[in-house]
Motif scaffolding. Structure first.
Motif, PDB file in Angstrom:
ATOM      1  N   GLU A 111      25.517 -49.002 -33.486  1.00 44.06           N
ATOM      2  CA  GLU A 111      25.341 -49.696 -34.751  1.00 44.06           C
ATOM      3  C   GLU A 111      24.103 -50.233 -34.948  1.00 44.06           C
ATOM      4  OE1 GLU A 111      27.498 -52.670 -32.454  1.00 44.06           O
ATOM      5  OE2 GLU A 111      27.480 -50.690 -32.511  1.00 44.06           O
ATOM      6  N   TRP A 112      23.349 -50.603 -34.088  1.00 52.06           N
ATOM      7  CA  TRP A 112      22.227 -51.095 -34.170  1.00 52.06           C
ATOM      8  C   TRP A 112      20.821 -50.144 -34.631  1.00 52.06           C
ATOM      9  CZ3 TRP A 112      21.876 -54.717 -29.240  1.00 52.06           C
ATOM     10  CH2 TRP A 112      22.816 -55.767 -29.354  1.00 52.06           C
ATOM     11  N   PHE A 113      21.293 -48.866 -34.404  1.00 46.47           N
ATOM     12  CA  PHE A 113      20.187 -48.126 -34.526  1.00 46.47           C
ATOM     13  C   PHE A 113      20.587 -46.748 -35.782  1.00 46.47           C
ATOM     14  CE2 PHE A 113      20.346 -49.396 -30.149  1.00 46.47           C
ATOM     15  CZ  PHE A 113      19.007 -49.656 -29.884  1.00 46.47           C
ATOM     16  N   SER A 114      19.455 -46.427 -36.272  1.00 45.45           N
ATOM     17  CA  SER A 114      19.561 -45.425 -37.154  1.00 45.45           C
ATOM     18  C   SER A 114      20.479 -44.237 -36.984  1.00 45.45           C
ATOM     19  CB  SER A 114      18.233 -44.832 -37.476  1.00 45.45           C
ATOM     20  OG  SER A 114      17.707 -43.987 -36.594  1.00 45.45           O
ATOM     21  N   PHE A 115      21.216 -43.541 -37.415  1.00 45.41           N
ATOM     22  CA  PHE A 115      22.139 -42.316 -37.108  1.00 45.41           C
ATOM     23  C   PHE A 115      21.334 -41.354 -36.464  1.00 45.41           C
ATOM     24  CE2 PHE A 115      23.666 -38.237 -38.021  1.00 45.41           C
ATOM     25  CZ  PHE A 115      24.742 -38.058 -37.433  1.00 45.41           C
ATOM     26  N   THR A 116      20.199 -41.103 -37.136  1.00 52.70           N
ATOM     27  CA  THR A 116      19.273 -40.316 -36.105  1.00 52.70           C
ATOM     28  C   THR A 116      18.834 -40.599 -34.934  1.00 52.70           C
ATOM     29  OG1 THR A 116      18.197 -39.228 -38.257  1.00 52.70           O
ATOM     30  CG2 THR A 116      17.170 -38.709 -36.216  1.00 52.70           C
ATOM     31  N   PHE A 117      18.328 -41.652 -34.657  1.00 57.09           N
ATOM     32  CA  PHE A 117      17.997 -42.287 -33.247  1.00 57.09           C
ATOM     33  C   PHE A 117      19.211 -42.228 -32.441  1.00 57.09           C
ATOM     34  CE2 PHE A 117      17.145 -45.526 -30.027  1.00 57.09           C
ATOM     35  CZ  PHE A 117      15.983 -45.176 -29.936  1.00 57.09           C
ATOM     36  N   ARG A 118      20.511 -42.929 -32.795  1.00 57.19           N
ATOM     37  CA  ARG A 118      21.459 -43.043 -31.859  1.00 57.19           C
ATOM     38  C   ARG A 118      21.956 -41.750 -31.362  1.00 57.19           C
ATOM     39  NH1 ARG A 118      24.290 -45.591 -36.678  1.00 57.19           N
ATOM     40  NH2 ARG A 118      25.857 -44.119 -37.412  1.00 57.19           N
ATOM     41  N   THR A 119      22.075 -40.679 -32.377  1.00 58.04           N
ATOM     42  CA  THR A 119      22.740 -39.528 -32.132  1.00 58.04           C
ATOM     43  C   THR A 119      21.725 -38.954 -31.012  1.00 58.04           C
ATOM     44  OG1 THR A 119      23.490 -39.321 -34.179  1.00 58.04           O
ATOM     45  CG2 THR A 119      23.635 -37.493 -33.249  1.00 58.04           C
ATOM     46  N   THR A 120      20.602 -38.649 -31.387  1.00 58.29           N
ATOM     47  CA  THR A 120      19.492 -38.123 -30.296  1.00 58.29           C
ATOM     48  C   THR A 120      19.687 -38.824 -29.067  1.00 58.29           C
ATOM     49  OG1 THR A 120      18.165 -37.737 -32.226  1.00 58.29           O
ATOM     50  CG2 THR A 120      17.056 -37.661 -30.065  1.00 58.29           C
ATOM     51  N   TYR A 121      19.497 -39.940 -28.884  1.00 59.72           N
ATOM     52  CA  TYR A 121      19.483 -40.582 -27.629  1.00 59.72           C
ATOM     53  C   TYR A 121      20.928 -40.461 -26.763  1.00 59.72           C
ATOM     54  CZ  TYR A 121      14.820 -42.684 -26.894  1.00 59.72           C
ATOM     55  OH  TYR A 121      13.609 -42.805 -26.840  1.00 59.72           O
ATOM     56  N   ASN A 122      21.964 -40.503 -27.598  1.00 62.43           N
ATOM     57  CA  ASN A 122      23.078 -40.528 -26.877  1.00 62.43           C
ATOM     58  C   ASN A 122      23.422 -39.109 -26.341  1.00 62.43           C
ATOM     59  OD1 ASN A 122      24.674 -42.985 -26.398  1.00 62.43           O
ATOM     60  ND2 ASN A 122      24.223 -43.107 -28.840  1.00 62.43           N
ATOM     61  N   PHE A 123      22.736 -38.008 -26.973  1.00 64.45           N
ATOM     62  CA  PHE A 123      22.910 -36.643 -26.594  1.00 64.45           C
ATOM     63  C   PHE A 123      21.919 -36.370 -25.485  1.00 64.45           C
ATOM     64  CE2 PHE A 123      21.997 -32.250 -27.391  1.00 64.45           C
ATOM     65  CZ  PHE A 123      22.960 -31.410 -26.687  1.00 64.45           C
ATOM     66  N   LEU A 124      20.762 -36.789 -25.577  1.00 64.60           N
ATOM     67  CA  LEU A 124      19.664 -36.062 -24.988  1.00 64.60           C
ATOM     68  C   LEU A 124      19.201 -37.119 -23.531  1.00 64.60           C
ATOM     69  CD1 LEU A 124      17.135 -34.963 -27.402  1.00 64.60           C
ATOM     70  CD2 LEU A 124      18.937 -33.689 -26.520  1.00 64.60           C
ATOM     71  N   VAL A 125      19.576 -38.218 -23.685  1.00 64.53           N
ATOM     72  CA  VAL A 125      19.196 -39.192 -22.489  1.00 64.53           C
ATOM     73  C   VAL A 125      20.236 -38.632 -21.105  1.00 64.53           C
ATOM     74  CG1 VAL A 125      19.837 -41.308 -21.431  1.00 64.53           C
ATOM     75  CG2 VAL A 125      18.445 -41.143 -23.497  1.00 64.53           C
ATOM     76  N   PRO A 126      21.501 -38.593 -21.507  1.00 67.46           N
ATOM     77  CA  PRO A 126      22.017 -37.892 -20.095  1.00 67.46           C
ATOM     78  C   PRO A 126      21.619 -36.605 -19.680  1.00 67.46           C
ATOM     79  CG  PRO A 126      23.648 -38.429 -21.883  1.00 67.46           C
ATOM     80  CD  PRO A 126      22.422 -38.471 -22.514  1.00 67.46           C
ATOM     81  N   ILE A 127      21.121 -35.719 -20.386  1.00 69.34           N
ATOM     82  CA  ILE A 127      20.523 -34.373 -20.117  1.00 69.34           C
ATOM     83  C   ILE A 127      19.052 -34.715 -19.044  1.00 69.34           C
ATOM     84  CG2 ILE A 127      19.580 -32.337 -20.728  1.00 69.34           C
ATOM     85  CD1 ILE A 127      21.298 -32.618 -23.206  1.00 69.34           C
ATOM     86  N   SER A 128      18.411 -35.886 -19.771  1.00 67.90           N
ATOM     87  CA  SER A 128      17.001 -35.922 -19.378  1.00 67.90           C
ATOM     88  C   SER A 128      17.252 -36.667 -17.820  1.00 67.90           C
ATOM     89  CB  SER A 128      16.118 -36.919 -20.286  1.00 67.90           C
ATOM     90  OG  SER A 128      14.729 -36.742 -19.920  1.00 67.90           O
ATOM     91  N   ILE A 129      18.182 -37.622 -17.863  1.00 70.06           N
ATOM     92  CA  ILE A 129      18.624 -38.245 -16.532  1.00 70.06           C
ATOM     93  C   ILE A 129      18.924 -37.279 -15.475  1.00 70.06           C
ATOM     94  CG2 ILE A 129      20.418 -39.728 -15.468  1.00 70.06           C
ATOM     95  CD1 ILE A 129      20.052 -41.494 -17.962  1.00 70.06           C
ATOM     96  N   LYS A 130      19.755 -36.247 -15.613  1.00 70.58           N
ATOM     97  CA  LYS A 130      20.073 -35.373 -14.732  1.00 70.58           C
ATOM     98  C   LYS A 130      19.048 -34.466 -14.320  1.00 70.58           C
ATOM     99  CE  LYS A 130      23.564 -31.359 -14.476  1.00 70.58           C
ATOM    100  NZ  LYS A 130      24.495 -30.598 -15.034  1.00 70.58           N
ATOM    101  N   ASN A 131      18.110 -34.280 -15.086  1.00 72.28           N
ATOM    102  CA  ASN A 131      16.861 -33.397 -14.719  1.00 72.28           C
ATOM    103  C   ASN A 131      15.981 -34.148 -13.960  1.00 72.28           C
ATOM    104  OD1 ASN A 131      18.043 -31.072 -15.502  1.00 72.28           O
ATOM    105  ND2 ASN A 131      17.414 -31.471 -17.921  1.00 72.28           N
ATOM    106  N   ALA A 132      15.916 -35.615 -14.065  1.00 72.83           N
ATOM    107  CA  ALA A 132      15.042 -36.452 -13.401  1.00 72.83           C
ATOM    108  C   ALA A 132      15.199 -36.406 -11.867  1.00 72.83           C
ATOM    109  CB  ALA A 132      14.943 -37.724 -13.798  1.00 72.83           C
ATOM    110  N   LYS A 133      13.898 -36.627 -11.022  1.00 71.57           N
ATOM    111  CA  LYS A 133      14.192 -36.670  -9.741  1.00 71.57           C
ATOM    112  C   LYS A 133      14.297 -38.180  -9.185  1.00 71.57           C
ATOM    113  CE  LYS A 133      11.158 -34.506  -7.038  1.00 71.57           C
ATOM    114  NZ  LYS A 133       9.805 -33.879  -6.459  1.00 71.57           N
ATOM    115  N   LEU A 134      13.707 -39.026 -10.351  1.00 73.76           N
ATOM    116  CA  LEU A 134      13.919 -40.582 -10.094  1.00 73.76           C
ATOM    117  C   LEU A 134      13.822 -41.346 -11.449  1.00 73.76           C
ATOM    118  CD1 LEU A 134      14.054 -42.714  -7.816  1.00 73.76           C
ATOM    119  CD2 LEU A 134      11.511 -43.054  -8.412  1.00 73.76           C
ATOM    120  N   ILE A 135      14.665 -42.220 -11.371  1.00 74.01           N
ATOM    121  CA  ILE A 135      14.587 -43.226 -12.873  1.00 74.01           C
ATOM    122  C   ILE A 135      14.086 -44.644 -12.293  1.00 74.01           C
ATOM    123  CG2 ILE A 135      15.957 -44.291 -14.517  1.00 74.01           C
ATOM    124  CD1 ILE A 135      18.130 -41.910 -14.166  1.00 74.01           C
TER     125      ILE A 135
END
Length: 348
Positions: A111-135
Motif C-alpha cells: 500500500e505504500w507504493f504505486s499500483f504499477t510499482f508494487r505490481t511490477t516488483y512483486n511479479f518480477l523480483v521472484p523471477i530475477s532472484i531465481k535467475n541470479a547467481k548471488l544476491i
C-alpha cells in the motif's frame, strides 16, 4: 569482462543510487583478470564515478525498456559476461548476474507504493532472484527476510554494509535550533507522525524536512493544518547544501517504518548531529547504542525522544560522541573490497 549495470548514473540520487556510486568508485578497473566496464543508456548522466572508470553508452532506449531489452542484447553479443546489478531489477531473464536487493518493503507493505510499482516488483523480483547467481543486500535483517520470504539459501546471500560518503563531515559550525529529517517524501518515512509529535513539544526549535516525492510511492498527503511556520519543507537539496544543513541542525530524526539499512542517520552522525531513529527493522543493527530510539508507530514515543534531546544538551552531546564511534564500523573502502572479493569468487 565484468559488466556493471550503470543505469544509476542517469538517476536522481537516493539511498540505493548512493550505495551503487560509492561502492563502484572503490572498485579496481580489473578484477580476476577481467576489465570492469560500466554500461548505461544514452540518457543524460547526472552522476559520475571519476575519470578512471570505463563507462560506455549502449542502445537508444531508456529506463526499463533499456534494461530489459538493450542491456541483455549487449550482454549476449559480448559472450554473456558476469553482470553486477546494484539498482533496480536489472534484466530479469539474465542468469549470469549478481543482484542487489536492499529491502522487501514492496512485498510487506504494498500500500505504500504505486499500483504499477508494487505490481511490477512483486511479479518480477521472484523471477530475477531465481535467475541470479548471488544476491547482495545491505543488512543481516534483510538477508534473513529474503531467506524467509523467498526461500533463498542464505549461502547465496551476502551482506555489504553501506557507509556515508567522505564529503559528509563535521564542519564545526554553530548548531541552531533545528530538528532535521532527510528522506524521500513517501509513506514509509512516517512524516505525518513526526510532524504531529513535533507539534506536541514545547520549544523554539523548528522542523526541517528535506526530500522530494517519488512517483513510485503511493500519494501521501500531510495534513495541511499541521504545517506551520515552524515546519519547513526544502525539497531536494544538493549534497553541499545538505552537508551545511546537517552541520547546522542540533537533532536529526529518522522515524522510518521500514528500512533495509538507512544511510541518512550515518550522514548526520558524520556531520556531528545527534540522532533519533526507529527501533525497528534494520536500524538497531546499524545504529546499536549510538542513537536515541523511538517506536515509529507511536506519536507519544516520537514526542518523548524529541523532548529528551531538545531539552537536554548534555544528552545531545553524549549521543553525538556515540555517533562518531558508530561511524568507525562503516566505510566504503571495506565495502568495495568485499564486493571485489565476491566478484572474484564468482568469476572463477
Amino acid at each position: 569482462m565484468i559488466i556493471i549495470n550503470a543505469r544509476f548514473l542517469t538517476q536522481t540520487i537516493t539511498g540505493v543510487q548512493r550505495f551503487a556510486i560509492e561502492i563502484c568508485r572503490g572498485l579496481p578497473n580489473h578484477i580476476a583478470g577481467n576489465d570492469v566496464i560500466f554500461v548505461c543508456p544514452k540518457d543524460k548522466k547526472i552522476n559520475h564515478l571519476g575519470n578512471n572508470k570505463k563507462v560506455i553508452e549502449v542502445g537508444s532506449l531508456s529506463n526499463n525498456l533499456w534494461e530489459q531489452i538493450e542491456l541483455p542484447l549487449f550482454l549476449k553479443k559480448n559472450g554473456n559476461p558476469l553482470l553486477i546489478n546494484l539498482v533496480g531489477l536489472g534484466p530479469i531473464g539474465y542468469k549470469n548476474k549478481i543482484m542487489a536487493l536492499y529491502d522487501l518493503a514492496f512485498y510487506h507493505y504494498p500500500e505504500w507504493f504505486s499500483f504499477t510499482f508494487r505490481t511490477t516488483y512483486n511479479f518480477l523480483v521472484p523471477i530475477s532472484i531465481k535467475n541470479a547467481k548471488l544476491i547482495i543486500t545491505d543488512s543481516e535483517y534483510v538477508k534473513a527476510d529474503i531467506h524467509k520470504t523467498y526461500g533463498v539459501n542464505q549461502k547465496n546471500i551476502d551482506v555489504i554494509y553501506a557507509a556515508p560518503s567522505k564529503k559528509f563531515k563535521n564542519l564545526h559550525l554553530k548548531r541552531e535550533k533545528i530538528i532535521l529529517t532527510v528522506s524521500s517524501i513517501d509513506p514509509r518515512k512516517n512524516l505525518g507522525r513526526v510532524i504531529k509529535a513535533f507539534q506536541l513539544i514545547e520549544s523554539d526549535f523548528k522542523l526541517v524536512i528535506v526530500g522530494k516525492s517519488n512517483n513510485s510511492f503511493a500519494k501521501m498527503d500531510v495534513e495541511r493544518k499541521l504545517i506551520t511556520s515552524k515546519v519547513q519543507f526544502t525539497g531536494y537539496l544538493t549534497d553541499d547544501e545538505l552537508i551545511q544543513l546537517y552541520n547546522k541542525a542540533s537533532i536529526f530524526i529518522y522515524a522510518s517504518l521500514f528500512e533495509g539499512f538507512g544511510i541518512p542517520p550515518l550522514e548526520a552522525q558524520a556531520c556531528g548531529c545527534s540522532c533519533i531513529v526507529s527501533n525497528s527493522t534494520s536500524l538497531p543493527e546499524v545504529y546499536q547504542n549510538s542513537v536515541t530510539y523511538c517506536d515509529p508507530k507511536s506519536i507519544e514515543s516520537i514526542k518523548d525522544a524529541l523532548n529528551l534531546l531538545v531539552h537536554d544538551q548534555e544528552e545531545r552531546e553524549k549521543i553525538q560522541k556515540s555517533g562518531f564511534e558508530n561511524l568507525k564500523r562503516f566505510n566504503w573502502v571495506s565495502s568495495s573490497k568485499k564486493l571485489e572479493h565476491i566478484i572474484t569468487k564468482m568469476s572463477k
